[in-house]
Write a protein that holds these residues in place. Structure first.
Motif, PDB file in Angstrom:
ATOM      1  N   UNK A 108       0.856  -1.187   0.000  1.00 11.24           N
ATOM      2  CA  UNK A 108       0.000   0.000   0.000  1.00 11.24           C
ATOM      3  C   UNK A 108       0.894   1.240   0.000  1.00 11.24           C
ATOM      4  N   UNK A 109       0.638   2.164  -0.905  1.00  6.41           N
ATOM      5  CA  UNK A 109       1.406   3.404  -0.992  1.00  6.41           C
ATOM      6  C   UNK A 109       0.681   4.492  -0.222  1.00  6.41           C
ATOM      7  N   UNK A 110       1.374   5.092   0.741  1.00 12.72           N
ATOM      8  CA  UNK A 110       0.754   6.058   1.646  1.00 12.72           C
ATOM      9  C   UNK A 110       1.649   7.278   1.809  1.00 12.72           C
ATOM     10  N   UNK A 111       1.055   8.358   2.349  1.00 16.58           N
ATOM     11  CA  UNK A 111       1.806   9.570   2.664  1.00 16.58           C
ATOM     12  C   UNK A 111       1.886   9.725   4.172  1.00 16.58           C
ATOM     13  N   UNK A 112       3.078   9.950   4.692  1.00 12.51           N
ATOM     14  CA  UNK A 112       3.282  10.078   6.132  1.00 12.51           C
ATOM     15  C   UNK A 112       2.728  11.413   6.617  1.00 12.51           C
ATOM     16  N   UNK A 113       1.865  11.363   7.649  1.00 10.28           N
ATOM     17  CA  UNK A 113       1.231  12.574   8.182  1.00 10.28           C
ATOM     18  C   UNK A 113       1.634  12.876   9.616  1.00 10.28           C
ATOM     19  N   UNK A 114       2.220  11.919  10.331  1.00  8.64           N
ATOM     20  CA  UNK A 114       2.572  12.125  11.732  1.00  8.64           C
ATOM     21  C   UNK A 114       3.754  11.227  12.070  1.00  8.64           C
ATOM     22  N   UNK A 115       4.609  11.715  12.968  1.00  8.71           N
ATOM     23  CA  UNK A 115       5.782  10.935  13.378  1.00  8.71           C
ATOM     24  C   UNK A 115       5.859  10.859  14.893  1.00  8.71           C
ATOM     25  N   UNK A 116       6.072   9.670  15.403  1.00  8.44           N
ATOM     26  CA  UNK A 116       6.364   9.432  16.817  1.00  8.44           C
ATOM     27  C   UNK A 116       7.758   8.816  16.890  1.00  8.44           C
ATOM     28  N   UNK A 117       8.352   8.701  18.064  1.00  7.84           N
ATOM     29  CA  UNK A 117       9.712   8.155  18.140  1.00  7.84           C
ATOM     30  C   UNK A 117       9.853   6.745  17.564  1.00  7.84           C
TER      31      UNK A 117
END
Length: 506
Positions: free
Chosen positions: A442-451
């Protein structure tokens, strides 16, 4: 009254090698007619143990103690203990826990079904420990844990002499598989739907040393190293020629053996993923010398610099030991310096654990627990900060994620799916409208980052159904089978944090 087949449960501790060995143990038992226990009380419980952490013994004997009354109330139940701790403790296990039926070592896992039957017939414990490998594990039956990716052992054992590590004495000297056998196994896995493999060994990039001198090595090894490249670099490139194999990973390399040609092979082979686990252990030259780690800080950071130059998007992870005997505050500051310079995406961090039988256990300068704990907390805090900062760099990136099974514990509540990006970062993403199976892409766009993970909460860009997804779907409708010799299909279960030197020694 009809009696069904005997059931089993395997409890695995330690490194990826143990996880893979447990797949073999499952295959052996199922080939002998046992079935996985599920929710019912098993007829056979197998402990596949690790000997590296300080509390490994206590953990095993505590678990055995809890199991004793269960066995007393379950006629015919058997308990077996294998793995590194069994190799180390041998007869001690039966003396401390006389209700154990079978003890077997790291070199003879293929003996388990016979030993269980012998213990049942003779009504006495069977202890069988071999000093060298009886059968290379890859020739044994296998029950892979998932259909879309797999461990592939390229070697067993280790020739290093790290002073904190007991693994070489328990796993033996390095023995390598012939390249043709490895590639045939990979091709068989791909034919069954697997499209990610992880090449596995105590020291994968020393591959080839087990054949001795190049002059006496098999012809296929000489061909693979033509032009002066290492056998491991040649193996990576050969994996790149296997049609249908989409992702190749490996663990764990050793900095002393990590050569420029391996970096080139990683960069130039499209299906070798931009992820690298490179154990550091310490950033201080004095500590590295005491550990018998034959590289120094400058050499280590030089490797990281070369990898980043050749593979800019690579995610690099590591192992670090805090509180090794004699480590000063200045030494610890050197470790923090390397962590800041290397910018690891994550790190497996350990407080030094004294293990009987290792040179480090009797070294002067054993550090008080409270000092080790305080340093450990500082290291973890720094690495958390760096991991989060590095993950924030992924915001807005488009990633093709391999959908995984069981990676996202909160997926049900969040209505997300989870999987791994090419660099092995964990990604939780919005479930697409169309059906998606483990093994699909699945190709997705990263919207949030956690450690420790990324989130992609926008609608998926695309879904690619794969043969791996087909294999997962097919497995849901039939019993999970076992094949002889060449393994069937499967994904390494999510790799446990390496709590043993099988990873940490590298």
């Amino acid at each position: 009254m009809e009696i069904g087949p005997r059931t089993y449960e395997i409890r695995t501790y330690g490194c990826q090698m143990n996880v893979h060995d447990s797949e073999r143990l499952s295959g052996l038992l199922e080939d002998a007619g046992y079935v996985r226990a599920g929710d019912a009380e098993p007829d056979v419980v197998v402990f596949n143990t690790c000997a590296v952490r300080e509390n490994a013994d206590n953990r095993l004997y505590g678990n055995l103690g809890h199991l004793r009354p269960v066995k007393d109330g379950h006629p015919g139940m058997q308990i077996a203990v294998g793995g590194c701790l069994a190799q180390k403790d041998r007869d001690t296990i039966v003396k401390r826990a006389p209700w154990v039926d079978v003890v077997f070592g790291t070199h003879n896992i293929g003996s388990l079904p016979v030993l269980l039957e012998r213990a049942r017939v003779q009504e006495e414990a069977q202890v069988e420990i071999e000093e060298s490998l009886v059968t290379f594990p890859s020739t044994l039956p296998t029950r892979r844990e998932s259909p879309y990716a797999a461990w592939v052992s390229i070697s067993v054992g280790c020739n290093n002499t790290c002073t904190f590590c007991i693994v070489p004495s328990l796993r033996g000297k390095e023995r390598d598989r012939r390249p043709g056998e490895i590639l045939a196994e990979v091709e068989a896995l791909v034919a069954d739907g697997v499209h990610e493999i992880t090449l596995l060994g105590q020291n994968v990039n020393a591959y080839g040393s087990g054949f001795g001198s190049l002059a006496t090595a098999p012809e296929e090894v000489r061909e693979m190293t033509a032009g002066g490249q290492s056998a491991f670099a040649g193996l990576l490139r050969a994996c790149g020629d296997i049609e249908g194999l989409e992702r190749v990973r490996f663990t764990s390399p050793h900095p002393k053996d990590f050569t420029d040609d391996v970096i080139a092979a990683m960069a130039e082979t499209p299906n070798v993923m931009p992820s690298l686990h490179m154990p550091l252990q310490s950033g201080a030259d004095a500590v590295l010398k005491a550990m018998r780690r034959s590289y120094r800080q400058e050499r280590y950071l030089g490797i990281i610099e070369k990898v980043r130059a050749a593979i800019p998007d690579a995610a690099i992870t590591t192992d670090i030991i805090v509180g090794f005997p004699g480590e000063t505050e200045d030494d610890f500051q050197q470790t923090l310096h390397v962590v800041r310079e290397a910018r690891f995406s994550s790190a497996f961090t350990f407080q030094y654990s004294k293990r009987p039988g290792t040179p480090a256990a009797t070294m002067d300068g054993q550090i008080p627990k409270e000092i080790v704990q305080e340093r450990y907390e500082r290291l973890v805090a720094l690495q958390e900060e760096i991991s989060w900062a590095e993950n924030k760099k992924q915001l807005g990136r488009t990633l093709e994620v391999l959908v995984a099974e069981g990676e996202g514990r909160k997926d049900g509540a969040t209505r997300r799916l989870s999987g791994r990006a090419p660099d092995n970062r964990l990604v939780h993403f919005q479930a697409p409208d169309e059906p998606v199976r483990p093994g699909d892409m699945v190709t997705v766009e990263v919207t949030y980052a956690a450690p420790h993970h990324l989130v992609a909460d926008k609608p998926a860009r695309s879904v690619r159904r794969t043969r791996a997804g087909d294999a997962w779907e097919a497995r849901q409708g039939r019993p999970k089978g076992v094949t002889l010799g060449m393994p069937s299909i499967g994904r390494p279960a999510p790799a446990p944090q390496p709590t043993s030197a099988c990873s940490a020694h590298s």
